[in-house]
Design an enzyme around this catalytic site. Structure first.
Site, mmCIF file in Angstrom:
data_model
loop_
_atom_site.group_PDB
_atom_site.id
_atom_site.type_symbol
_atom_site.label_atom_id
_atom_site.label_comp_id
_atom_site.label_asym_id
_atom_site.label_seq_id
_atom_site.Cartn_x
_atom_site.Cartn_y
_atom_site.Cartn_z
ATOM 1 N N LYS B 445 0.855 -1.191 0.000
ATOM 2 C CA LYS B 445 0.000 0.000 0.000
ATOM 3 C C LYS B 445 0.888 1.237 0.000
ATOM 4 C CE LYS B 445 -4.518 1.402 1.452
ATOM 5 N NZ LYS B 445 -5.687 1.040 2.262
ATOM 6 N N TRP B 450 -3.038 0.594 -3.774
ATOM 7 C CA TRP B 450 -2.463 -0.743 -3.749
ATOM 8 C C TRP B 450 -1.549 -0.962 -4.951
ATOM 9 C CZ3 TRP B 450 -2.923 -3.074 0.660
ATOM 10 C CH2 TRP B 450 -4.052 -2.876 1.453
#
Lengths: 543, 543
Positions: B445, B450
């Site tokens: 992250k 992501w």
């Protein structure tokens, strides 16, 4: 210790949901009465089927109640296959080839609550409706004409359902999903009720690579009626894998089927030998330069074909193979879901001679997984698998019936240890190939020795002039019984007794096995599902 | 109403009996430690397996008791697959790639009563035997040497059984037949217990034409260990269809596998990406004229290959395809029997471009029949199948575990409504193709977005100089986490950071998605079953 596996029931509803998720773009083509083609996507099928299920729930269809269908092969029949069970009901296919009296008797025996009927079949319905009162009759507007007054339009039924709000009826895997009556040539038809479990298992087994070899990219043409052992289960398989379906509707004439094969070339077509026989004869006739149909058709390249429902003569397999279509024969019955054996190329046959391949392909084949099969002699002993010892075929397995609806498990149909007595007589060879030699009641006992009517028939049908042949027993003072051969010749052709006997002698029949005499007939009488109806011949030729 | 279908349990014993009847002449080839080949027929297998079952019954093996195996892939392991359940026991495969302490812990956790072990693996057994006392240890004389004193010869065990008098232990389909422990990279391994039912269903589904396409005339080379999710279930499938089996024994070096493929050319070979990667590199190196192995090997014509157990890079699929071998990727885990999805050529992909075919083939694929699959977001909502929305993959079905032996169903592994939480993160596209982007615990992250480590790895592995690559998260003061790429180059090769970043940019990665830095490593550390073991890398590169 216990298994840690989830206890999730086998369910047709899973197959429907799966198709709705994965195969939205898949195609379902239906040929209408006017021969035009109607197209649905699998996405349409999914929503329409859930609408149907929802509509039946709103009609308060109760778990296990029967909804009858009287339909040709088309998209709406497929919707019934999945939608009725989704609502908790049991789809009961009525065989439109039976007499109206028989259909009415069967609908009453099954206590069918509703009926889904093709508009073009309403005249047939009118003939048996006095025998059973359906609560409501839904008419598929198959021809496109308005639905007559007094009936509910199937499309209106669908419109009354809610595909989004629909919830599947609670069920376990042993709950029934479909019912089919046997076409028994003797006695009353009897109902077989398939379950979620039996249907999913049969679908998985039949779809395997050595059998249907069913892939999502297949284009499947089910000529076998959907009222005939659920079109051998193919509709379930196609939905499981997402294969394109091409439904022929009411047009099963060879010309129509060949036309359809040009429009929507199948990779896999299935039908009974009768229809396949006229198909190949029509096709081969069209190849002659002077044929009015010359150049009209080409059998689809690489097409596979499943043929069953009656013995498949070797000559039929050879004829299709000449045009690049390999026929895979299966054997079974309504009671076996129906696929019990398949004649596929076992590893031992890889590299075998053409003659050997044809010889095996003309057998019923090898028992499928989950099917236990034995042949029992008159003495109740299992016969050895030596290719010669014959006995009654008995089977057992999770997609084989253990009884009949409203009837139970009569002793003449089930053994004390729970196997189905098929009524077929066969030998099994060392590779496991079952070779059906007769029905128990069609065997001919001459001078204390058995003669196989099926063997004689297959040999006679290899004669170029013979369209079809059926052999029955006639009483004989000296020998007990003797074979009588009833032969139908191709148009404008014939053959002498001497020529036919010479052919049989060539094929290895002994003199005492040759027919006592020959009778010329127009065609072999058939049951509603295309099997030779020898009872009629025995009535016609009592001696 | 009730179904009329027989209530016959699904059973491995049926598959064994079927093989004994139908496939007597089938072949089972095992490569011994000295690299010679030992041949058994299916007829031998059938009798030996019944002998084994009978012998265990005479040892008073009780229903549900565990018999461990510590074996390579060979005929005796196959006998254990069927013989232990036939006696009512549960075959428990011990993973010989685990540390001795782990193996001992697992055997104790499973309370294994007996052990079947290869003679060549006795040194490993000696290292963990203090952790669990088996009642008796049976040694397979795999190398041909006499079995050491203190152990029972496996052949003597077989000789003590009676294949003719043997009777199967009574069972129902939910009884366990096999147990396998997860190779979880975190926490203790946990046992999954497969049942007759789950095993038969998985075998039927996996064997379908779009997946394994398993035929009786196939020659199957299972390189995937039989202690790794039962070699993906292939031994059961081969016995069901009668396929020839070629077991590689302990020799899994690429040279050895390529040699074996020359001796016994397979039509279907299965293995994990690690081994397949070195296989194709070895093979391609041998094609160079100056290679010492030049001309030694030819990949078998028309061979199909199943690869799974870890993500399959597109470059691997392309490499094999250059030599005529199409790789079919499957995804699953010990908990899913293991096949849950397969990347096959769906009908929508027929006629697609090569790039599109490769792109799809590098995905986990489409859920198999009987497998329900959903992706759940952090908010507990099902993600749309749009090809971009990611969530945890959760599955449900009759061959998916609902708990673990001795452990039950912990909340971090199972949802409240009974689905398995796989720990894999994926998107699903509109055709139903699942694309695993990461393990839940491996996601990176960065700045609130992501980054998929798997995507970066696959892209890097397409560089000609890169042997393998693993990407992990390192802490970053500004962005939270940033990707670190650990790259192993092929012998004698290397690449600059700029070249690798240029490749990634070409493949469409944004600047912020590029690795923060690169580290050169010798090889990616792996778990016992060939998966990338990123925990080790995170320990090595904490920042």
């Amino acid at each position: 210790m216990q298994t840690t596996m989830m206890d999730v029931p086998l369910s047709l509803n899973h197959l429907l949901e799966r198709a709705g998720q994965l195969f939205k773009r898949g195609e379902i083509v239906s040929r209408l009465p006017d021969k035009s083609l109607k197209r649905h996507s699998y996405g349409d099928f999914y929503r329409r089927t859930r609408s149907l299920a929802s509509a039946f729930q709103r009609k308060q269809l109760q778990k296990g109640e029967r909804v009858a269908t009287l339909c040709w092969n088309h998209h709406a029949h497929l919707e019934a296959y999945f939608g009725i069970p989704a609502a908790g009901g049991v789809m009961h296919t009525l065989n439109l080839r039976l007499s109206p009296d028989e259909i009415g008797w069967i609908a009453a025996d099954a206590s069918d609550r509703f009926l889904i009927v093709d508009d073009v079949l309403l005249p047939l319905y009118e003939k048996f409706k006095h025998l059973h009162a359906f609560e409501e009759v839904f008419v598929v507007p198959f021809s496109g004409a308005p639905v007559p007054a007094g009936y509910t339009d199937y499309e209106a039924l669908l419109a009354s359902g809610d595909p989004d709000g629909f919830r599947y009826a609670p069920h376990d895997e042993h709950d029934p999903v479909a019912m089919c009556y046997t076409s028994g040539t003797t006695g009353r038809p009897k109902g077989v009720a398939y379950s979620h479990r039996s249907t999913v298992l049969h679908t998985l087994v039949a779809s395997l690579a050595d059998f249907w070899c069913l892939r999502g990219r297949d284009v499947v043409l089910p000529v076998t009626p959907m009222f005939h052992a659920n079109s051998w289960g193919m509709p379930y398989g196609a939905v499981m894998m997402g294969a394109k379906l091409v439904f022929p509707g009411p047009h099963l004439h060879p010309d129509d089927l060949l036309d359809l094969m040009q429009q929507e070339p199948p990779t896999l077509a299935l039908g009974v030998p009768t229809i396949w026989l006229s198909l190949i004869q029509t096709y081969e006739a069209s190849l002659k330069p002077d044929s009015p149909n010359h150049g009209r058709w080409k059998l689809p390249q690489g097409m596979r074909s499943l043929v069953g429902g009656a013995a498949v003569p070797e000559s039929l397999i050879r004829a299709f193979d000449r045009h690049g279509v390999w026929i895979l024969q299966g054997w079974g019955m309504t009671e076996t879901s129906p696929l019990a054996t398949v004649s596929y190329t076992k590893s031992e046959l890889v590299g075998a001679s053409d003659d050997e391949r044809y010889r095996r392909a003309a057998m019923a084949g090898v028992p499928a997984p989950l099917v236990d099969l034995r042949t029992r002699g008159d003495d109740g002993q299992d016969q050895p698998w030596d290719g010669t010892s014959v006995g009654e075929v008995q089977v057992r397995g999770p997609f084989i019936t253990g009884g009949y609806f409203n009837v139970g498990s009569p002793e003449d149909k089930f053994t004390a240890d729970g196997w189905l007595r098929t009524g077929d007589v066969a030998s099994v060879d060392e590779l496991g190939f079952v070779r059906i030699s007769d029905r128990t009641k069609d065997l001919i006992k001459s001078g204390g020795e058995w003669i196989s009517s099926v063997d004689l028939e297959n040999a006679l049908m290899a004669h170029p002039a013979v369209a079809e042949a059926a052999v029955i027993a006639i009483p004989d003072a000296k020998w007990g019984e003797r074979p009588l051969a009833c032969v139908a010749f191709k148009p404008g052709e014939s053959a002498e007794t001497e020529a036919l006997n010479a052919l049989l002698t060539d094929k290895g029949f002994a003199k005492w096995q040759l027919p006592e005499r020959y009778e010329t007939i127009d065609a072999v009488p058939r049951t509603s599902t295309g099997k030779f109806y020898k009872l009629k011949l025995r009535e016609q030729f009592p001696q």
